[in-house]
Design a protein around this motif. Structure first.
Motif, PDB file in Angstrom:
ATOM      1  N   VAL A 212       0.675  -1.284  -0.165  1.00 48.04           N
ATOM      2  CA  VAL A 212       0.025   0.019  -0.182  1.00 48.04           C
ATOM      3  C   VAL A 212       0.762   1.370   0.011  1.00 48.04           C
ATOM      4  CG1 VAL A 212      -1.605   1.279   1.261  1.00 48.04           C
ATOM      5  CG2 VAL A 212      -1.838  -1.202   1.178  1.00 48.04           C
ATOM      6  N   ILE A 213       0.621   2.045  -0.953  1.00 45.59           N
ATOM      7  CA  ILE A 213       1.493   3.328  -1.250  1.00 45.59           C
ATOM      8  C   ILE A 213       0.632   4.543  -1.233  1.00 45.59           C
ATOM      9  CG2 ILE A 213       3.499   2.235  -1.923  1.00 45.59           C
ATOM     10  CD1 ILE A 213       2.408   3.261  -4.978  1.00 45.59           C
ATOM     11  N   HIS A 214       0.974   5.778  -0.816  1.00 43.39           N
ATOM     12  CA  HIS A 214       0.645   6.947  -1.002  1.00 43.39           C
ATOM     13  C   HIS A 214       0.632   7.411  -2.421  1.00 43.39           C
ATOM     14  CE1 HIS A 214      -0.526  11.257  -0.231  1.00 43.39           C
ATOM     15  NE2 HIS A 214       0.533  11.760  -0.930  1.00 43.39           N
ATOM     16  N   ILE A 215      -0.616   8.037  -3.281  1.00 44.24           N
ATOM     17  CA  ILE A 215      -0.711   8.144  -4.462  1.00 44.24           C
ATOM     18  C   ILE A 215      -0.713   9.873  -4.532  1.00 44.24           C
ATOM     19  CG2 ILE A 215      -1.931   8.159  -6.543  1.00 44.24           C
ATOM     20  CD1 ILE A 215      -0.454   5.608  -6.080  1.00 44.24           C
ATOM     21  N   GLY A 216      -1.738  10.476  -3.657  1.00 44.60           N
ATOM     22  CA  GLY A 216      -2.163  11.771  -3.454  1.00 44.60           C
ATOM     23  C   GLY A 216      -2.890  11.993  -2.320  1.00 44.60           C
ATOM     24  N   ALA A 217      -2.978  13.394  -1.820  1.00 44.56           N
ATOM     25  CA  ALA A 217      -3.628  13.600  -0.617  1.00 44.56           C
ATOM     26  C   ALA A 217      -4.664  14.551  -0.974  1.00 44.56           C
ATOM     27  CB  ALA A 217      -2.571  14.745   0.217  1.00 44.56           C
ATOM     28  N   ASN A 218      -4.919  15.251  -1.891  1.00 45.58           N
ATOM     29  CA  ASN A 218      -6.215  16.235  -2.472  1.00 45.58           C
ATOM     30  C   ASN A 218      -6.588  16.168  -3.762  1.00 45.58           C
ATOM     31  OD1 ASN A 218      -8.056  18.133  -1.894  1.00 45.58           O
ATOM     32  ND2 ASN A 218      -6.695  19.833  -2.534  1.00 45.58           N
ATOM     33  N   PRO A 219      -7.630  15.105  -3.953  1.00 49.28           N
ATOM     34  CA  PRO A 219      -8.423  14.076  -3.056  1.00 49.28           C
ATOM     35  C   PRO A 219      -7.215  13.201  -2.484  1.00 49.28           C
ATOM     36  CG  PRO A 219      -9.632  14.133  -4.967  1.00 49.28           C
ATOM     37  CD  PRO A 219      -8.188  15.002  -5.148  1.00 49.28           C
TER      38      PRO A 219
ATOM     39  N   ARG B 252       5.570  12.577  -9.257  1.00 48.26           N
ATOM     40  CA  ARG B 252       4.961  13.832  -9.744  1.00 48.26           C
ATOM     41  C   ARG B 252       5.594  15.094 -10.477  1.00 48.26           C
ATOM     42  NH1 ARG B 252       4.343  11.739  -5.357  1.00 48.26           N
ATOM     43  NH2 ARG B 252       2.307  11.323  -4.446  1.00 48.26           N
ATOM     44  N   PRO B 253       5.440  14.696 -11.903  1.00 48.00           N
ATOM     45  CA  PRO B 253       6.337  15.273 -12.976  1.00 48.00           C
ATOM     46  C   PRO B 253       6.294  16.596 -12.864  1.00 48.00           C
ATOM     47  CG  PRO B 253       4.667  13.796 -13.961  1.00 48.00           C
ATOM     48  CD  PRO B 253       4.623  13.797 -12.554  1.00 48.00           C
ATOM     49  N   THR B 254       5.386  17.314 -12.372  1.00 48.77           N
ATOM     50  CA  THR B 254       5.261  18.765 -12.372  1.00 48.77           C
ATOM     51  C   THR B 254       5.738  19.588 -11.431  1.00 48.77           C
ATOM     52  OG1 THR B 254       3.114  18.712 -11.191  1.00 48.77           O
ATOM     53  CG2 THR B 254       2.827  18.521 -13.708  1.00 48.77           C
ATOM     54  N   THR B 255       6.368  18.782 -10.460  1.00 48.80           N
ATOM     55  CA  THR B 255       7.178  19.522  -9.253  1.00 48.80           C
ATOM     56  C   THR B 255       8.625  19.215  -9.168  1.00 48.80           C
ATOM     57  OG1 THR B 255       6.651  17.681  -7.734  1.00 48.80           O
ATOM     58  CG2 THR B 255       4.823  19.237  -7.911  1.00 48.80           C
ATOM     59  N   VAL B 256       9.097  19.064  -7.993  1.00 46.53           N
ATOM     60  CA  VAL B 256      10.437  18.687  -7.634  1.00 46.53           C
ATOM     61  C   VAL B 256      10.937  17.474  -8.278  1.00 46.53           C
ATOM     62  CG1 VAL B 256      10.172  17.639  -5.474  1.00 46.53           C
ATOM     63  CG2 VAL B 256      12.255  18.860  -5.948  1.00 46.53           C
ATOM     64  N   ASP B 257      10.056  16.468  -8.756  1.00 44.86           N
ATOM     65  CA  ASP B 257      10.486  15.157  -9.340  1.00 44.86           C
ATOM     66  C   ASP B 257      10.820  15.357 -10.816  1.00 44.86           C
ATOM     67  OD1 ASP B 257       9.564  14.660  -6.722  1.00 44.86           O
ATOM     68  OD2 ASP B 257       7.829  13.368  -7.546  1.00 44.86           O
TER      69      ASP B 257
ATOM     70  N   SER C 199      -6.413   9.641 -11.848  1.00 47.07           N
ATOM     71  CA  SER C 199      -6.999  10.424 -10.651  1.00 47.07           C
ATOM     72  C   SER C 199      -6.319  11.620 -10.347  1.00 47.07           C
ATOM     73  CB  SER C 199      -7.041   9.680  -9.626  1.00 47.07           C
ATOM     74  OG  SER C 199      -7.799   8.522  -9.685  1.00 47.07           O
ATOM     75  N   ASN C 200      -5.010  11.659 -10.594  1.00 45.37           N
ATOM     76  CA  ASN C 200      -4.088  13.080 -10.092  1.00 45.37           C
ATOM     77  C   ASN C 200      -3.004  13.199 -10.668  1.00 45.37           C
ATOM     78  OD1 ASN C 200      -2.549  10.957  -9.091  1.00 45.37           O
ATOM     79  ND2 ASN C 200      -2.470  11.881  -6.864  1.00 45.37           N
ATOM     80  N   ASP C 201      -2.922  12.644 -11.946  1.00 46.35           N
ATOM     81  CA  ASP C 201      -1.703  12.901 -12.882  1.00 46.35           C
ATOM     82  C   ASP C 201      -0.463  12.529 -12.530  1.00 46.35           C
ATOM     83  OD1 ASP C 201      -3.412  13.581 -14.882  1.00 46.35           O
ATOM     84  OD2 ASP C 201      -3.282  15.975 -14.552  1.00 46.35           O
ATOM     85  N   THR C 202      -0.307  11.705 -11.646  1.00 44.33           N
ATOM     86  CA  THR C 202       0.965  11.173 -10.991  1.00 44.33           C
ATOM     87  C   THR C 202       1.437   9.951 -12.014  1.00 44.33           C
ATOM     88  OG1 THR C 202      -0.195   9.844  -9.284  1.00 44.33           O
ATOM     89  CG2 THR C 202       0.866  11.818  -8.614  1.00 44.33           C
TER      90      THR C 202
END
Lengths: 213, 213
Positions: free
Chosen positions: A60-67, B75-80, B157-160
């Motif tokens: 289980v991993i983190h994908i995003g916080a908002n949402p 997260r290709p839009t940020t520091v990554d 869901s969040n573009d990661t």
């Protein structure tokens, strides 16, 4: 000997050739541990008729916080199949943190039980239903999340699947939540996993702030 | 108060409504910690001209052992972004375990440095090139992996992005490898991460066998 073809520099060097020659279980243990420490969650599901399933996952991993989105990896052709089928059938599932007091019972859920056997009963966990959410939570867990299926990705390299879901509900002791919102996992007694078999209890070394150049 | 809309049962209940109302950093901390403990790796890359980049990731996960695949989320839009660009440009990258002796320096790589700044130099790590692999390893790390890009999945869901790669080379001290092939991460001094800021050192509770019904 497994390391016949491995060159020594100042460190041991394992290359593609030596990986190919490894005994299968040895290679499985090596590459299940070499990515680093893992999360420890029991995933609870039910089929349409309400028959439940419970299985331990270390992915289980983190994908995003908002949402809030979380993901996990499953191997639908093996012991994870019932979890996958139930998620696809109902669209919901639960994550339940593994507490240090029940690591042995939690590990037992990785056994290949038949479809008509619920690991809740077979491994000694109590099903809990909260706020009309149809997937079962684990009563013994101190942090539990009600998840809604969002998307899946077939990883073509080896036919595993990334499941991404949205957190709809979270249940935890208010004392676990720090003033900045972070959950104190050591206070919650949550464990970490190395590989497939080892369970560990982390102790805080340090907490830093948002890093700036 | 953040918890205005949160119902009390025997545990605190956070639902979609209360999640929406949370202050942004509070929610980020909550959902970055609530999935459980995470791996701690520095990812080393270089662009075609050899300019290097180093960044800490807490999302490296096991995908499969035969052949050995590992994945991570970015997260290709940020520091990554630099990490992503370099991987797409060269096809290779390195995973380097974060050892307890350098957690503060490792955390500093999460700062948003400009493209022309190498975090190796800015944060005090030494680049190491092994067996003609073009991506830089971290000399200070005690477990290092040479990775080859295999596939990527855009999480809608969040573009990661989930990046999946194959392990081509592994470097580690022979003493870290147990007879069954598993790497003893505590012996290696590898740490785990909770959320974005906290570093912890795990201690073994128990190691079980292959579970049977």
């Amino acid at each position: 000997m497994v390391f016949n073809s491995i060159k020594k520099i100042d460190m041991l060097h394992i290359n593609s050739e030596s990986i190919d020659k490894m005994e299968s279980r040895y290679r499985a243990n090596l590459f299940n541990t070499i990515s680093g420490f893992k999360s420890a969650n029991l995933i609870g599901t039910a089929d349409k008729s309400g028959s439940t399933n419970l299985a331990i996952f270390n992915s289980v991993i983190h994908i995003g916080a908002n949402p809030p989105y979380l993901g996990f990896i499953l191997r639908p052709t093996t012991v994870d199949r019932h979890t996958y089928e139930n998620i696809k059938e109902t669209g919901v599932y639960t994550f339940n943190h593994v507490h240090e007091s029940f690591i042995e019972k939690a590990h037992q859920t990785s056994a290949k039980y038949e479809k008509n056997v619920s690991e809740f009963e077979a491994c000694g966990f109590e099903e809990e239903y909260l706020n009309k959410f149809s997937a079962p939570f684990v009563k013994e867990s101190k942090i539990k999340l009600g998840m809604q299926f969002e998307e899946e990705h077939l990883i073509k390299s080896n036919d595993t699947i990334l499941i991404v879901g949205k957190v709809l509900n979270a249940y935890l002791d208010e004392n676990f939540v720090s003033v900045d919102g972070s959950v104190d996992l050591t206070k919650a007694g949550t464990v970490t996993i190395s590989g497939l078999y080892e369970y560990l209890k982390p102790t805080k070394l340090n907490k830093f702030g948002y890093a700036k150049p």
